[in-house]
Design an enzyme around this catalytic site. Sequence first.
Site, mmCIF file in Angstrom:
data_model
loop_
_atom_site.group_PDB
_atom_site.id
_atom_site.type_symbol
_atom_site.label_atom_id
_atom_site.label_comp_id
_atom_site.label_asym_id
_atom_site.label_seq_id
_atom_site.Cartn_x
_atom_site.Cartn_y
_atom_site.Cartn_z
ATOM 1 C CD1 TRP A 134 68.570 36.783 -20.756
ATOM 2 C CD2 TRP A 134 70.438 36.552 -22.238
ATOM 3 N NE1 TRP A 134 69.791 37.743 -20.340
ATOM 4 C CE2 TRP A 134 70.860 37.758 -21.032
ATOM 5 C CE3 TRP A 134 71.733 36.524 -22.561
ATOM 6 C CZ2 TRP A 134 71.521 38.321 -21.168
ATOM 7 C CZ3 TRP A 134 72.687 36.753 -22.880
ATOM 8 C CH2 TRP A 134 73.118 37.948 -21.385
ATOM 9 C CG ASP B 262 63.990 33.189 -20.357
ATOM 10 O OD1 ASP B 262 62.614 33.149 -19.247
ATOM 11 O OD2 ASP B 262 63.301 32.580 -21.368
ATOM 12 C CG ASP B 263 68.557 39.641 -17.768
ATOM 13 O OD1 ASP B 263 69.593 39.448 -18.098
ATOM 14 O OD2 ASP B 263 68.629 40.170 -16.532
ATOM 15 C CG LEU B 264 69.735 35.611 -11.606
ATOM 16 C CD1 LEU B 264 68.371 35.495 -11.051
ATOM 17 C CD2 LEU B 264 71.487 35.297 -11.030
ATOM 18 C CD1 TRP C 132 69.572 43.744 -15.620
ATOM 19 C CD2 TRP C 132 69.216 44.860 -17.196
ATOM 20 N NE1 TRP C 132 68.715 43.141 -16.134
ATOM 21 C CE2 TRP C 132 69.003 43.867 -17.354
ATOM 22 C CE3 TRP C 132 68.899 45.903 -18.130
ATOM 23 C CZ2 TRP C 132 68.930 43.406 -18.691
ATOM 24 C CZ3 TRP C 132 68.572 45.693 -19.928
ATOM 25 C CH2 TRP C 132 68.574 43.757 -20.426
#
Length: 204
Positions: free
Chosen positions: A137, A156-158, A198
């Site tokens: 990440w 894997d980024d929330l 995002w």
Amino acid sequence: MDYSVAIATLKQSDPILGSVIEQVGCCKLDQVQQTGDLLFSLSRSILYQQLSGKAAAAIHHKFLQLYSDKLAPTPQDVLNTPDETLRGVGISRPKVVYLKDLAQKILDDLPTLTALESMDDEAIVKTLTQVKGIGRWTAQMLLIFRLHRWDVLPVDDLGIRSGIRRAYSLSELPDKKTVEQIGFRWRPYCTIASWYIWQSLELK
């Protein structure tokens, strides 16, 4: 930076993302690009790990204040700073270890940003993850925000997982495989798509 071809391609290949793009508007990814050398970029990423943006920004500011007589700390500066001093500005014990390992590896043989620019994404990830505390990440954040690579998907980024869940009306957070399947439609512009995902979290 002209994102028009990327945006047109994304809208065509993924209508759901297309409607997110319509709602968010212009892509301003080029306005959040970072500056500074490898130590500056990666130390910032390490300090931002697992913290809210606000808390991380405060710690990062205090860290830079330790070297306020310079434009930015050198690897030797970081190695010469006692652990207690770093702990004193709010840096956790593991992150002190990571910062010192990063500084040492830069002095030893880690490629410079210029050298990294000539490498492909996977080779860069492989190189950087040799540093303690730098996982996939963190390396991907450098690819996106410092090296401006256009086809990076941080599975894997929330924020990416939350944004996908919301945009695609999923019942729960998607796993890595689901993110990859959805992201497959975004290639070769995964970075641009990720930026929009995002931003979609800010929409009402």
